[in-house]
Design a protein around this motif. Structure first.
Motif, PDB file in Angstrom:
ATOM      1  N   LEU A   1       2.501  11.838  -6.076  1.00 25.55           N
ATOM      2  CA  LEU A   1       2.923  11.610  -7.613  1.00 25.55           C
ATOM      3  C   LEU A   1       2.761  10.175  -7.738  1.00 25.55           C
ATOM      4  CD1 LEU A   1       6.179  13.824  -8.068  1.00 25.55           C
ATOM      5  CD2 LEU A   1       3.923  14.391  -8.641  1.00 25.55           C
ATOM      6  N   PHE A   2       2.438   9.869  -9.249  1.00 21.09           N
ATOM      7  CA  PHE A   2       2.341   8.687  -9.609  1.00 21.09           C
ATOM      8  C   PHE A   2       3.890   8.311 -10.078  1.00 21.09           C
ATOM      9  CE2 PHE A   2      -2.285   9.045  -9.612  1.00 21.09           C
ATOM     10  CZ  PHE A   2      -2.424   7.765  -9.316  1.00 21.09           C
ATOM     11  N   ILE A   3       4.758   7.483  -9.786  1.00 22.06           N
ATOM     12  CA  ILE A   3       6.133   7.036  -9.837  1.00 22.06           C
ATOM     13  C   ILE A   3       6.111   5.799 -10.827  1.00 22.06           C
ATOM     14  CG2 ILE A   3       8.453   6.702  -9.240  1.00 22.06           C
ATOM     15  CD1 ILE A   3       7.272   9.679  -8.649  1.00 22.06           C
ATOM     16  N   ASN A   4       6.789   5.821 -12.120  1.00 18.52           N
ATOM     17  CA  ASN A   4       7.127   4.549 -12.682  1.00 18.52           C
ATOM     18  C   ASN A   4       7.666   3.365 -12.039  1.00 18.52           C
ATOM     19  OD1 ASN A   4       5.644   5.876 -15.185  1.00 18.52           O
ATOM     20  ND2 ASN A   4       7.899   6.408 -15.808  1.00 18.52           N
ATOM     21  N   VAL A   5       7.240   2.178 -12.279  1.00 19.39           N
ATOM     22  CA  VAL A   5       7.725   0.980 -11.544  1.00 19.39           C
ATOM     23  C   VAL A   5       8.589   0.344 -12.785  1.00 19.39           C
ATOM     24  CG1 VAL A   5       7.414  -1.128 -10.759  1.00 19.39           C
ATOM     25  CG2 VAL A   5       5.844   0.566 -10.190  1.00 19.39           C
ATOM     26  N   GLU A   6       9.768   0.009 -12.469  1.00 18.04           N
ATOM     27  CA  GLU A   6      10.614  -0.939 -13.268  1.00 18.04           C
ATOM     28  C   GLU A   6      10.856  -2.213 -12.507  1.00 18.04           C
ATOM     29  OE1 GLU A   6      14.398   0.954 -14.497  1.00 18.04           O
ATOM     30  OE2 GLU A   6      13.275   2.327 -15.818  1.00 18.04           O
TER      31      GLU A   6
ATOM     32  N   VAL B   1       1.183  -5.504 -12.939  1.00 18.60           N
ATOM     33  CA  VAL B   1      -0.077  -4.860 -12.405  1.00 18.60           C
ATOM     34  C   VAL B   1      -0.182  -3.287 -12.322  1.00 18.60           C
ATOM     35  CG1 VAL B   1      -2.047  -5.041 -10.907  1.00 18.60           C
ATOM     36  CG2 VAL B   1      -0.501  -7.139 -11.412  1.00 18.60           C
ATOM     37  N   ARG B   2       0.795  -2.870 -11.797  1.00 21.90           N
ATOM     38  CA  ARG B   2       0.772  -1.310 -11.359  1.00 21.90           C
ATOM     39  C   ARG B   2       2.132  -0.938 -12.028  1.00 21.90           C
ATOM     40  NH1 ARG B   2      -2.755   0.655  -7.575  1.00 21.90           N
ATOM     41  NH2 ARG B   2      -3.944  -1.018  -6.583  1.00 21.90           N
ATOM     42  N   PRO B   3       2.179  -0.465 -13.493  1.00 20.37           N
ATOM     43  CA  PRO B   3       3.104   0.171 -14.188  1.00 20.37           C
ATOM     44  C   PRO B   3       3.571   1.599 -13.436  1.00 20.37           C
ATOM     45  CG  PRO B   3       1.518  -0.435 -15.580  1.00 20.37           C
ATOM     46  CD  PRO B   3       0.824  -0.500 -14.208  1.00 20.37           C
ATOM     47  N   GLU B   4       2.844   2.157 -12.674  1.00 17.48           N
ATOM     48  CA  GLU B   4       3.005   3.300 -11.970  1.00 17.48           C
ATOM     49  C   GLU B   4       2.225   2.973 -10.452  1.00 17.48           C
ATOM     50  OE1 GLU B   4       2.921   6.954 -15.029  1.00 17.48           O
ATOM     51  OE2 GLU B   4       1.090   6.222 -14.154  1.00 17.48           O
ATOM     52  N   VAL B   5       3.035   3.490  -9.261  1.00 16.14           N
ATOM     53  CA  VAL B   5       2.522   3.417  -8.237  1.00 16.14           C
ATOM     54  C   VAL B   5       2.426   4.977  -7.651  1.00 16.14           C
ATOM     55  CG1 VAL B   5       3.122   1.264  -7.456  1.00 16.14           C
ATOM     56  CG2 VAL B   5       4.553   3.128  -7.036  1.00 16.14           C
ATOM     57  N   GLU B   6       1.455   5.323  -6.715  1.00 17.73           N
ATOM     58  CA  GLU B   6       1.152   6.571  -6.319  1.00 17.73           C
ATOM     59  C   GLU B   6       1.712   6.683  -4.951  1.00 17.73           C
ATOM     60  OE1 GLU B   6      -2.093  10.141  -5.649  1.00 17.73           O
ATOM     61  OE2 GLU B   6      -2.867   7.855  -5.566  1.00 17.73           O
TER      62      GLU B   6
ATOM     63  N   THR C   1      11.769   0.132  -8.143  1.00 14.18           N
ATOM     64  CA  THR C   1      12.312  -0.862  -8.392  1.00 14.18           C
ATOM     65  C   THR C   1      11.470  -2.151  -7.806  1.00 14.18           C
ATOM     66  OG1 THR C   1      14.306   0.034  -9.318  1.00 14.18           O
ATOM     67  CG2 THR C   1      13.989  -2.534  -9.200  1.00 14.18           C
ATOM     68  N   VAL C   2      10.837  -3.016  -8.514  1.00  9.90           N
ATOM     69  CA  VAL C   2      10.332  -4.318  -7.877  1.00  9.90           C
ATOM     70  C   VAL C   2      11.102  -5.389  -8.280  1.00  9.90           C
ATOM     71  CG1 VAL C   2       8.657  -4.598  -9.757  1.00  9.90           C
ATOM     72  CG2 VAL C   2       8.297  -5.501  -7.503  1.00  9.90           C
ATOM     73  N   ASP C   3      11.708  -6.174  -7.293  1.00 14.84           N
ATOM     74  CA  ASP C   3      12.548  -7.469  -7.458  1.00 14.84           C
ATOM     75  C   ASP C   3      11.717  -8.654  -7.493  1.00 14.84           C
ATOM     76  OD1 ASP C   3      14.411  -9.268  -7.703  1.00 14.84           O
ATOM     77  OD2 ASP C   3      15.297  -8.787  -5.607  1.00 14.84           O
ATOM     78  N   ILE C   4      11.940  -9.348  -8.675  1.00 14.38           N
ATOM     79  CA  ILE C   4      11.054 -10.509  -8.787  1.00 14.38           C
ATOM     80  C   ILE C   4      11.881 -11.767  -9.137  1.00 14.38           C
ATOM     81  CG2 ILE C   4       9.045  -9.239 -10.094  1.00 14.38           C
ATOM     82  CD1 ILE C   4      10.343 -10.664 -12.820  1.00 14.38           C
TER      83      ILE C   4
ATOM     84  N   VAL D   1       9.075  -3.538  -3.049  1.00 11.67           N
ATOM     85  CA  VAL D   1       9.555  -2.213  -3.749  1.00 11.67           C
ATOM     86  C   VAL D   1      10.542  -1.444  -3.126  1.00 11.67           C
ATOM     87  CG1 VAL D   1       8.733  -0.425  -5.050  1.00 11.67           C
ATOM     88  CG2 VAL D   1       7.548  -2.351  -5.309  1.00 11.67           C
ATOM     89  N   ASP D   2      11.627  -1.138  -3.822  1.00 12.91           N
ATOM     90  CA  ASP D   2      12.673  -0.160  -3.121  1.00 12.91           C
ATOM     91  C   ASP D   2      12.062   1.208  -3.381  1.00 12.91           C
ATOM     92  OD1 ASP D   2      14.162  -2.483  -2.551  1.00 12.91           O
ATOM     93  OD2 ASP D   2      15.355  -2.112  -4.619  1.00 12.91           O
TER      94      ASP D   2
END
Length: 218
Positions: A107-112, A131-136, A149-152, A166-167
């Motif tokens: 599944l493609f899951i949204n990234v926050e 760069v990737r609003p979604e990741v498979e 979630t990605v921590d910047i 990414v968690d």
């Protein structure tokens, strides 16, 4: 993680073929098919308005539903395809796949993004690019996350956050077997252009060595 599994109500579609599908649409229904598992494919109709509401709510293809069809046991399904009208962009057919709780699916899951307020690169005027609003991801049917979630918070200008930052929920993993970039913090356009101009100026100012006449010649 995804919360309570929402219901998706449908009716058995009598008849098959294009004629039955057209009649269903005239009756305010969207024809569909349920396949997979140990049972035969089941033709269904879903009320158009209810389906459209769920589609507009987002994440329809990444949501696990409890399909309720009169005369049949409830079953968990996930959407594999929604066909749409080429002009109106409204749903015309839906493909649903039966799942077990332990079924693994892609599944493609949204990234926050989190950590924007603490990010030193953004504080210095950097620009965040997702760069990737979604990741498979490969996930189990019972544990589909609403988002990852990605921590910047530690990124400087020029840094990037990869999938390893990414968690991910337990048991989930990316379909791409490398540490790909998810988000970057880059210099603002004005600063980048200024740096380019300085590079060009420096190149123009490099002194050239004048060639004298060959030895012995005046």
């Amino acid at each position: 993680m995804a919360g309570e599994i929402p219901d998706l109500e449908a009716q058995v579609r009598t008849g098959t073929g294009k004629g039955a599908a057209r009649q269903a649409r005239r009756d305010g229904m969207v024809p569909g098919i349920v396949f997979g598992g140990d049972n035969e494919p089941l033709p269904i109709n879903i009320p158009f308005n209810k389906l459209l509401t769920k589609l507009r709510a987002g994440r329809f293809k990444a949501t696990l539903f409890n399909l309720k069809v009169e005369g049949h046991d409830d079953v968990r399904v996930i959407c594999r395809d929604v066909q749409r009208h080429v002009v109106k962009d409204l749903p015309t057919h839906v493909d649903l796949m039966r799942l077990k709780r332990t079924t693994k699916i892609n599944l493609f899951i949204n990234v926050e993004v989190k950590g924007e307020e603490e990010c030193p690169g953004l504080k210095k005027g950097g620009v965040l690019t997702l760069v990737r609003p979604e990741v498979e991801l490969v996930v189990t049917a019972a544990d589909i996350p609403e988002y990852v979630t990605v921590d910047i918070s530690g990124l400087e200008i020029g840094d990037s956050a990869t999938i390893s930052r990414v968690d991910l929920p337990e048991g989930a993993k990316p379909t791409i077997d490398r540490d790909f970039v998810v988000a970057t913090v880059s210099a603002p356009a004005g600063l980048a252009a200024s740096d380019d101009d300085e590079d060009e100026t420096a190149a123009d100012e490099v002194p050239t060595t004048e060639m004298g006449p060959p030895d012995g010649e005046e």
